[in-house]
Write a protein that holds these residues in place. Sequence first.
Motif, PDB file in Angstrom:
ATOM      1  N   GLY A 183       0.817  -1.208   0.000  1.00 11.97           N
ATOM      2  CA  GLY A 183       0.000   0.000   0.000  1.00 11.97           C
ATOM      3  C   GLY A 183       0.851   1.259   0.000  1.00 11.97           C
ATOM      4  O   GLY A 183       0.548   2.230  -0.706  1.00 11.97           O
ATOM      5  N   TYR A 184       1.915   1.245   0.794  1.00 15.24           N
ATOM      6  CA  TYR A 184       2.827   2.394   0.836  1.00 15.24           C
ATOM      7  C   TYR A 184       3.468   2.618  -0.538  1.00 15.24           C
ATOM      8  O   TYR A 184       3.582   3.763  -1.004  1.00 15.24           O
ATOM      9  N   HIS A 185       3.881   1.532  -1.175  1.00 14.56           N
ATOM     10  CA  HIS A 185       4.473   1.608  -2.524  1.00 14.56           C
ATOM     11  C   HIS A 185       3.489   2.252  -3.497  1.00 14.56           C
ATOM     12  O   HIS A 185       3.875   3.102  -4.319  1.00 14.56           O
ATOM     13  N   GLY A 186       2.212   1.864  -3.398  1.00 16.45           N
ATOM     14  CA  GLY A 186       1.217   2.467  -4.270  1.00 16.45           C
ATOM     15  C   GLY A 186       1.096   3.959  -4.056  1.00 16.45           C
ATOM     16  O   GLY A 186       1.059   4.746  -5.011  1.00 16.45           O
ATOM     17  N   ALA A 187       1.055   4.380  -2.781  1.00 17.89           N
ATOM     18  CA  ALA A 187       0.932   5.812  -2.487  1.00 17.89           C
ATOM     19  C   ALA A 187       2.208   6.575  -2.836  1.00 17.89           C
ATOM     20  O   ALA A 187       2.167   7.670  -3.410  1.00 17.89           O
ATOM     21  N   TYR A 188       3.352   5.982  -2.500  1.00 19.25           N
ATOM     22  CA  TYR A 188       4.637   6.641  -2.739  1.00 19.25           C
ATOM     23  C   TYR A 188       4.887   6.825  -4.235  1.00 19.25           C
ATOM     24  O   TYR A 188       5.310   7.906  -4.675  1.00 19.25           O
TER      25      TYR A 188
END
Length: 404
Positions: A183-188
Motif C-alpha cells: 500500500g505504501y508503494h502504491g501511495a509513494y
Amino acid sequence: MPGNRVVVYQGPGQVSVEQIDYPKLELPDDVVDGLGLPKQAPHAAILKIVSTNICGSDQHMVRGRTTAPVGQTLGHEITGEVVEAGDDVLFVKPGDICSVPFNIACGRCRMCFEGKTGICLNVNPARPGAAYGYVDMGGWLGGQAEYVMVPYADFNLLRFPDRDQALEKILDLTMLSDIFPTGYHGAYTAGVTTGSTVYVAGAGPVGLAAAHAAQLLGASVVVVGDLNADRLEQARSFGCETVDLSRSGELGDMIAEVLGEPEVDAAVDAVGFEARGHGQDAAEQPATVLNDIMTIARAGASLGIPGLYVTGDPGGVDENAKVGQLGVRIGLGWAKSHSFTTGQCPVKKYNRLLMNMILSGKARIAEAVNATVLPLSDAPDGYQQFDRGAAKKYVLDPHGMVAA
C-alpha cells in the motif's frame, strides 16, 4: 520432528488444511532444475510461523482466476520465529522473530543490487520474481502453515529488535510482509506528499493500507472508492473520505462532491484485474479502475498500481482478458502526461522504515485494515468470509502466539 500443516487450494472456492513434511534446508525442485542451483541451502532458515495472513492475491487463485493447479500450497504473508539456521546464515539466529518479505530474493543478482527485489533473477526459472505459495512463482511452498523455509535468510529476513515488543505489536508487524509496504508503494509511487489530494480505488486490505500510507506521507485528503458499504465504513473509521461506486454517475462528479473539484493530485489502483464497473449491478470490467484513475488524476500526475494484473486468467470476461490484454485508454494517460508504476512491491525497500513507524506508534495499520485473528484450522472459513466482502484482514495464528 514436528509435523507441518499448510493451507492448500482444492479447486475454485475450496481450500483445506493438510499435513505435509516438515521443511528442510533445501531449494524447490523447480528452482534447482530450472536454474541449475544446488539443492542444499545452507543460506536458509526454518521459521516457526507466528502469524500468516490471507491476501487478496491468494483469493484470486482460490476463485479459480489464475492457472494455479489443485494442490497449490498457499500463503506469502509470513512472520515467524527462527528455529533453525543453515551454516552460512550469519546474522539471524534461533529465537529471533522476523518479518518475511513476500518477494523471495537472492540478494546477489543485478535486480537485487538495484533494490528491485520483486524481480530477482535467481529464484524462479519461469520469470523474474518469486513468492511463497503462488502459481508460476518458482514452486516455493506456501506460508499459511506451521513452519516454512526461507532462503537467503540473511538478506530476506527483517529481524525485530525486541522479542517482547514484537509480540505486543504483532498484529501491526504482521502487515510488513506484504500489504503495508505494498500500500505504501502504491501511495509513494503515485507521488503522494504533504498536502496531496489522493484517490484510492478499492477498500480491501491493500487499498486501506494505501490510504493509511497516504496519510503518513502527508496527504490532506484521502478519498477511497468501493462498491462495498462495510469496507467504505472501515475506510472512514480512520479518517478517509469515501465514494460509493454502487451509485450511478461519473466518478469525477463524486470526487467533486468531496473536494470541490473533479480531480486529485495522486491516484492508486488497489483493485487489479477483477475490477467491476460502477453502479448497483455492475459487471466485471477489468480495465475500469485503470481508466478511472487516468480520468480523475490531474495532468502530470503519477499513478500507483499495486493491484494485481495477470497474464493468465481462465475466468476472464473475453479472450483478451484471459491473457491480460485489457481495454486501457492509454491515449488518455499519454495526453495527460501521466506516469505509471506497476508490478510487485519491492518489500525490502520499505519494510524496515515502516517497522520503525509501527514500533514508534506512528503507524496503526492493524486498526486501519481491521486485523482479525483466526486459528490455522479456520483458514477455509476465513477465505469464505473474505470472498463475501468482509471488511477484515484475516490473520492466521498457527501456534497460538498472537493471543499470547
